[in-house]
Scaffold this motif. Sequence first.
Motif, PDB file in Angstrom:
ATOM      1  N   GLY A  14      41.594  26.958  34.616  1.00 41.93           N
ATOM      2  CA  GLY A  14      40.490  27.220  35.521  1.00 41.93           C
ATOM      3  C   GLY A  14      39.403  26.179  35.322  1.00 41.93           C
ATOM      4  N   LEU A  15      38.203  26.482  35.780  1.00 42.64           N
ATOM      5  CA  LEU A  15      37.089  25.536  35.688  1.00 42.64           C
ATOM      6  C   LEU A  15      35.819  26.291  35.321  1.00 42.64           C
ATOM      7  N   LEU A  16      35.149  25.841  34.264  1.00 40.39           N
ATOM      8  CA  LEU A  16      33.862  26.380  33.843  1.00 40.39           C
ATOM      9  C   LEU A  16      32.790  25.407  34.295  1.00 40.39           C
ATOM     10  N   CYS A  17      31.726  25.927  34.864  1.00 45.83           N
ATOM     11  CA  CYS A  17      30.677  25.093  35.444  1.00 45.83           C
ATOM     12  C   CYS A  17      29.317  25.518  34.901  1.00 45.83           C
ATOM     13  N   LEU A  18      28.503  24.531  34.516  1.00 44.82           N
ATOM     14  CA  LEU A  18      27.122  24.752  34.104  1.00 44.82           C
ATOM     15  C   LEU A  18      26.222  23.943  35.028  1.00 44.82           C
ATOM     16  N   VAL A  19      25.281  24.621  35.663  1.00 42.54           N
ATOM     17  CA  VAL A  19      24.266  23.952  36.484  1.00 42.54           C
ATOM     18  C   VAL A  19      22.934  24.205  35.799  1.00 42.54           C
ATOM     19  N   ASP A  20      22.190  23.125  35.564  1.00 37.78           N
ATOM     20  CA  ASP A  20      20.920  23.231  34.857  1.00 37.78           C
ATOM     21  C   ASP A  20      19.806  22.673  35.728  1.00 37.78           C
ATOM     22  N   VAL A  21      18.738  23.448  35.883  1.00 35.73           N
ATOM     23  CA  VAL A  21      17.571  22.989  36.636  1.00 35.73           C
ATOM     24  C   VAL A  21      16.858  21.943  35.782  1.00 35.73           C
ATOM     25  N   THR A  22      16.565  20.791  36.368  1.00 33.70           N
ATOM     26  CA  THR A  22      15.851  19.755  35.630  1.00 33.70           C
ATOM     27  C   THR A  22      14.368  19.805  35.997  1.00 33.70           C
ATOM     28  N   GLY A  23      13.531  19.591  35.001  1.00 27.74           N
ATOM     29  CA  GLY A  23      12.092  19.621  35.216  1.00 27.74           C
ATOM     30  C   GLY A  23      11.537  21.025  35.354  1.00 27.74           C
ATOM     31  N   PHE A  24      12.261  22.017  34.885  1.00 29.04           N
ATOM     32  CA  PHE A  24      11.867  23.409  35.059  1.00 29.04           C
ATOM     33  C   PHE A  24      10.629  23.766  34.238  1.00 29.04           C
ATOM     34  N   THR A  25      10.570  23.313  32.984  1.00 32.19           N
ATOM     35  CA  THR A  25       9.444  23.679  32.119  1.00 32.19           C
ATOM     36  C   THR A  25       8.108  23.148  32.655  1.00 32.19           C
TER      37      THR A  25
END
Length: 189
Positions: A14-25
């Motif tokens: 299968g496929l594991l995906c991580l999406v991370d918001v940049t500049g969130f802090t």
Amino acid sequence: MTGGADRLWRAEGGLLCLVDVTGFTPLTEELTKLGPEGNEHLTGLLNAFFGALTEEVASGGGHTLQFGGDAYWAYFQNADAGERACRRMLRRVAGLGEQMFGKRRYRLEADLVAASGMELELWRVGPDRCHLVLTGDAVVKVSRAERLVGPGEYAFLHGRRRTEPGCAQPRRFSPCSRRLRRRTPSTRW
């Protein structure tokens, strides 16, 4: 994991995906200084962001695994469908565009890393068994690779079965960002 933990689920492939918001802090700090109106605007931005991701994951036949602050984890049993959904996710995030609040422009951007063909487990842990924890090769490799991609970039790690020597190298694509920065990984996966 042992004692105080129950394995709920295990996947090979299968496929594991991580999406991370940049500049969130910095965005959070600036908008919270503006009081309740700033908080409402931040909530609206995050709802639009995570709503777009959730829609694309569902349309690609995937499953949302976790939200963690500014991070979003998803799993696709079909890795090819997952890769297509990942590309759509970044396009949707880029399509949110800049938004105005007061006299300032804000833009949420994201980076994405996905790994296929690796082991993944979901555990329920803690004394009351109410905390979920992802473990496995896919989680480790995605977390490491996430540090190498920047806003608007994404990388796919194509794993090999445990019995094969070696590791996958990330492939980079340019889905939606004009400011794509290419980086050479300094570590082997």
